[in-house]
Every structure is written in structure tokens, then in C-alpha cells.
Design a protein around this motif. Structure first.
Motif, mmCIF file in Angstrom:
data_model
loop_
_atom_site.group_PDB
_atom_site.id
_atom_site.type_symbol
_atom_site.label_atom_id
_atom_site.label_comp_id
_atom_site.label_asym_id
_atom_site.label_seq_id
_atom_site.Cartn_x
_atom_site.Cartn_y
_atom_site.Cartn_z
ATOM 1 N N LEU A 286 -6.878 1.429 1.689
ATOM 2 C CA LEU A 286 -5.914 1.738 0.629
ATOM 3 C C LEU A 286 -4.498 1.406 1.083
ATOM 4 O O LEU A 286 -4.160 1.529 2.266
ATOM 5 N N SER A 287 -3.688 1.027 0.109
ATOM 6 C CA SER A 287 -2.248 0.871 0.303
ATOM 7 C C SER A 287 -1.533 1.855 -0.603
ATOM 8 O O SER A 287 -2.004 2.159 -1.707
ATOM 9 N N THR A 288 -0.383 2.338 -0.155
ATOM 10 C CA THR A 288 0.422 3.212 -1.010
ATOM 11 C C THR A 288 1.275 2.419 -1.986
ATOM 12 O O THR A 288 2.067 3.008 -2.720
ATOM 13 N N GLY A 289 1.088 1.103 -2.019
ATOM 14 C CA GLY A 289 1.868 0.270 -2.927
ATOM 15 C C GLY A 289 1.852 0.734 -4.374
ATOM 16 O O GLY A 289 2.904 0.729 -5.042
ATOM 17 N N PRO A 290 0.698 1.167 -4.916
ATOM 18 C CA PRO A 290 0.687 1.611 -6.308
ATOM 19 C C PRO A 290 1.373 2.955 -6.550
ATOM 20 O O PRO A 290 1.607 3.333 -7.708
ATOM 21 N N CYS A 291 1.679 3.707 -5.492
ATOM 22 C CA CYS A 291 2.267 5.039 -5.656
ATOM 23 C C CYS A 291 3.674 4.944 -6.232
ATOM 24 O O CYS A 291 4.465 4.073 -5.849
ATOM 25 N N ARG A 292 4.002 5.869 -7.107
ATOM 26 C CA ARG A 292 5.356 5.938 -7.636
ATOM 27 C C ARG A 292 6.286 6.597 -6.613
ATOM 28 O O ARG A 292 5.824 7.384 -5.778
ATOM 29 N N PRO A 293 7.575 6.303 -6.671
ATOM 30 C CA PRO A 293 8.519 7.021 -5.797
ATOM 31 C C PRO A 293 8.385 8.522 -5.999
ATOM 32 O O PRO A 293 8.208 9.006 -7.117
ATOM 33 N N GLY A 294 8.460 9.242 -4.900
ATOM 34 C CA GLY A 294 8.322 10.688 -4.957
ATOM 35 C C GLY A 294 6.900 11.184 -4.773
ATOM 36 O O GLY A 294 6.650 12.388 -4.874
ATOM 37 N N THR A 295 5.968 10.292 -4.462
ATOM 38 C CA THR A 295 4.571 10.693 -4.294
ATOM 39 C C THR A 295 4.338 11.327 -2.921
ATOM 40 O O THR A 295 4.875 10.867 -1.912
ATOM 41 N N VAL A 296 3.546 12.381 -2.913
ATOM 42 C CA VAL A 296 3.073 13.012 -1.672
ATOM 43 C C VAL A 296 1.580 12.729 -1.568
ATOM 44 O O VAL A 296 0.802 13.121 -2.440
ATOM 45 N N VAL A 297 1.192 12.038 -0.502
ATOM 46 C CA VAL A 297 -0.214 11.701 -0.269
ATOM 47 C C VAL A 297 -0.776 12.634 0.794
ATOM 48 O O VAL A 297 -0.265 12.671 1.925
ATOM 49 N N LEU A 298 -1.797 13.388 0.425
ATOM 50 C CA LEU A 298 -2.506 14.242 1.372
ATOM 51 C C LEU A 298 -3.627 13.398 1.961
ATOM 52 O O LEU A 298 -4.692 13.243 1.376
ATOM 53 N N HIS A 299 -3.359 12.846 3.128
ATOM 54 C CA HIS A 299 -4.241 11.851 3.765
ATOM 55 C C HIS A 299 -5.259 12.588 4.640
ATOM 56 O O HIS A 299 -5.269 12.491 5.864
ATOM 57 N N VAL A 300 -6.143 13.322 3.966
ATOM 58 C CA VAL A 300 -6.999 14.287 4.656
ATOM 59 C C VAL A 300 -8.054 13.606 5.514
ATOM 60 O O VAL A 300 -8.374 14.081 6.607
#
Length: 327
Positions: free
Chosen positions: A212-226
Motif C-alpha cells: 500500500l501507498s498513502t498516496g490516496p490519503c487526504r491531508p490530515g489522515t491518521v493511518v493506524l498501521h497495525v
């Protein structure tokens, strides 16, 4: 020796989300204050079965209720196709006075709920000051036990109104959504759609390498990379990274370990969550970038929560005694 089965553990922990979160927070605080001993986890792997593993996580937690314990947790992803849960675990709790084992506790529930509580706690901390809409929607990538528990704890801590889910098995996503009540639900066609849908994203898969890439995430996203091995190296290097313990998480071929190998250092790690909890460091919601929380899963959390379960179970008379176990 007191033996506590899954039913005993559920009897203590069901409906006790606030207490579980507080126990996890206290354990993180103790770790930040150097009141713990948490050796590196030991991985037992099997030739010819690279996805299967059993991990030993020993830990000591000091403070008002000191505890020493070891969690022995197996992860066999093929179990899902057999109709049984991927993970199974046992926790042995020892006396800190004489070292003798005092309890054998079913550990899969404790492991799942301490994982979920730590993720939800991080989400609350890392969205501090965010607009209400940031906390209202959650995306879940991976429709297994862990993300189900994470959603339970997110709902306990945040005003979650909607959830978007994605799984490589569409049937599993359908079954997951069918269990949810009181939420607006969407099944995403792909992971990128889920990453873009909400600004809290929980990733809990069985992936062994980044996909996965965080490229699709919008600004302000918090990713819980569990699940720790999902995000590619550019995503880690481009994010604000919060971890539970830098030394633990930058090993065992995690995405952060790969980032460390690529850069030769760990400067990409910005904070450890225990420092945020005790006020040694401060952070708030980053509206312009992506924040990634990567918890290795410290044995201190399992030990602390097992101690809580043991104390409540003994007070309620739960479990089965095994007299003569040692003598």
C-alpha cells in the motif's frame, strides 16, 4: 495455578472498553518512565511455511500493580480457510515475589483488545484539535478480528458515524459489515478507495511485504498501521511517524525496518506514544500531512491487561484451580 479460559476473559473484558484503554495507557506511561522490562520478541518460524509463526513476548511492568508475564501467540493465516481464527495465544503470569507461575490465561482476547485499545488511543491523541468530521468516519483495510475490535474501541472513544471497509475477500467484507449496527457502512472496491474515504484508516492484514501507498490519503489522515508490513518505504518516509517503541518496531522486516535499511537511520520516527501520554512530547492533529501510528505490540500491554483480568477474575471467583501444579 489459576486457569482462565476464553469465557472467563470475555466475562471480565466485555463492556469494559474504558478500563482496557486506561490499562493500556498506564502501561505505555510506565514504559516511557522506564518502569518496564520488555525484551525483544522471539519469532518461531517453520521451514516451508513463511506465513506461519509463533511469537514469545515476555514483559515486566512496575508501578502500583507490578506484573511479570509472557505471551505465546501463534499466527497461522491458513486457519481462516479452515474456519477457525488465525491467532491463538496463552499468557503465563508469574509472581514478582518468587517467580512462580500463578496463572495461565487465554491470550487471544487480551491480545486483540490491547491491540485495539492502543490503536484507538493513538487515534484519539493524534486527532486532537481536528474538526469533528475527521473523527466521524473510519476506513478499515482487512476485515478480520483485529479490525473488528479496533472499530469497537474507536466507537468507544470517538464520535464514529460511518465506516468504509475493504478486504481482498469480498465475502469476508460482506460478513464483516453484516455484524455492524448503528453505523453507515460502505464496502470499497479497492484499498485506494478505502484509504481516500476517511481520515482515520486502520490497516490490519496478514501481508508479509508492503503493498500500500498513502498516496490516496487526504491531508490530515491518521493511518493506524497495525499489521506493520503494509506501507511502502516512501509512505513511511513521507509521513509523521508515531510508534510504541522505536527499537522494537524497526526490526523483523516491518515497513519501518525497511525504511531504516533504506536510509541508514531512524530519523523518520518522530514520537513514541508513551511520551505523548506523559506529556514529555506534544503533538496534535496534522491537517496538512499524513500521520502513521505503527505499534509493534509491546508485551507490557499484554502483561498489564492480563494482570487486570486476573485480579477481577479472582475477585469474582472465575476460572479453574489446578492444585498441585508445582508441588
Amino acid at each position: 495455578m489459576l486457569i482462565l479460559g476464553k469465557g472467563d476473559v470475555l466475562a471480565v473484558l466485555d463492556g469494559a472498553e474504558d478500563r482496557v484503554v486506561q490499562t493500556v495507557s498506564d502501561a505505555y506511561a510506565a514504559h516511557a518512565r522506564e518502569q518496564t522490562s520488555v525484551p525483544h520478541a522471539v519469532f518461531l518460524r517453520f521451514p516451508g511455511s513463511p506465513r506461519d509463526r509463533i511469537i514469545a513476548l515476555p514483559a515486566y511492568v512496575g508501578g502500583e500493580r507490578p506484573v511479570a508475564a509472557v505471551k505465546w501467540i501463534a499466527s497461522f493465516p491458513g486457519n481462516i480457510d479452515r474456519g477457525i481464527e488465525r491467532a491463538s495465544a496463552a499468557i503465563i503470569v508469574n509472581s514478582v515475589d518468587d517467580g512462580r507461575p500463578v496463572a495461565l490465561v487465554e491470550g487471544s482476547v487480551i491480545s486483540a483488545r490491547r491491540t485495539a485499545a492502543s490503536a484507538a488511543l493513538a487515534a484519539r491523541l493524534l486527532t486532537t484539535g481536528a474538526p469533528d468530521g475527521v473523527r466521524a468516519g473510519v476506513s478499515l483495510i482487512g476485515c478480520g478480528v483485529i479490525n473488528f475490535e479496533i472499530l469497537r474501541f474507536l466507537r468507544a472513544l470517538l464520535p464514529v458515524e460511518s465506516v468504509t471497509v475493504h478486504d481482498t475477500d469480498p465475502g469476508r467484507a460482506d460478513r464483516f459489515v453484516s455484524r455492524l449496527t448503528g453505523l453507515k457502512t460502505t464496502i470499497a472496491a479497492g484499498a485506494d478507495e478505502a484509504l481516500a474515504a476517511n481520515r482515520i484508516v486502520s490497516v490490519a492484514t496478514t501481508a508479509a511485504t508492503p503493498h500500500l501507498s498513502t498516496g490516496p490519503c487526504r491531508p490530515g489522515t491518521v493511518v493506524l498501521h497495525v499489521s506493520l508490513r503494509d506501507l511502502d518505504v516512501p509512505s513511511i518516509l513521507g509521513a509523521r511517524n508515531v510508534v510504541d517503541d522505536t527499537g522494537h518496531v524497526c526490526r523483523a522486516a516491518t515497513s519501518l525496518d525497511l525504511a531504516q535499511q533504506a536510509t541508514g537511520g531512524r530519523e523518520f520516527v518522530h514520537h513514541e506514544i508513551g511520551d505523548l501520554i506523559i506529556g514529555r512530547a506534544a503533538t496534535a492533529h496534522d491537517p496538512d500531512g499524513v500521520t502513521v501510528f505503527s505499534p509493534f505490540g509491546l508485551g507490557a500491554l499484554d502483561a498489564a491487561l492480563a494482570a487486570h483480568v486476573l485480579d477481577v477474575a479472582e475477585a469474582r471467583g472465575l476460572g479453574v484451580r489446578a492444585p498441585g501444579f508445582l508441588d
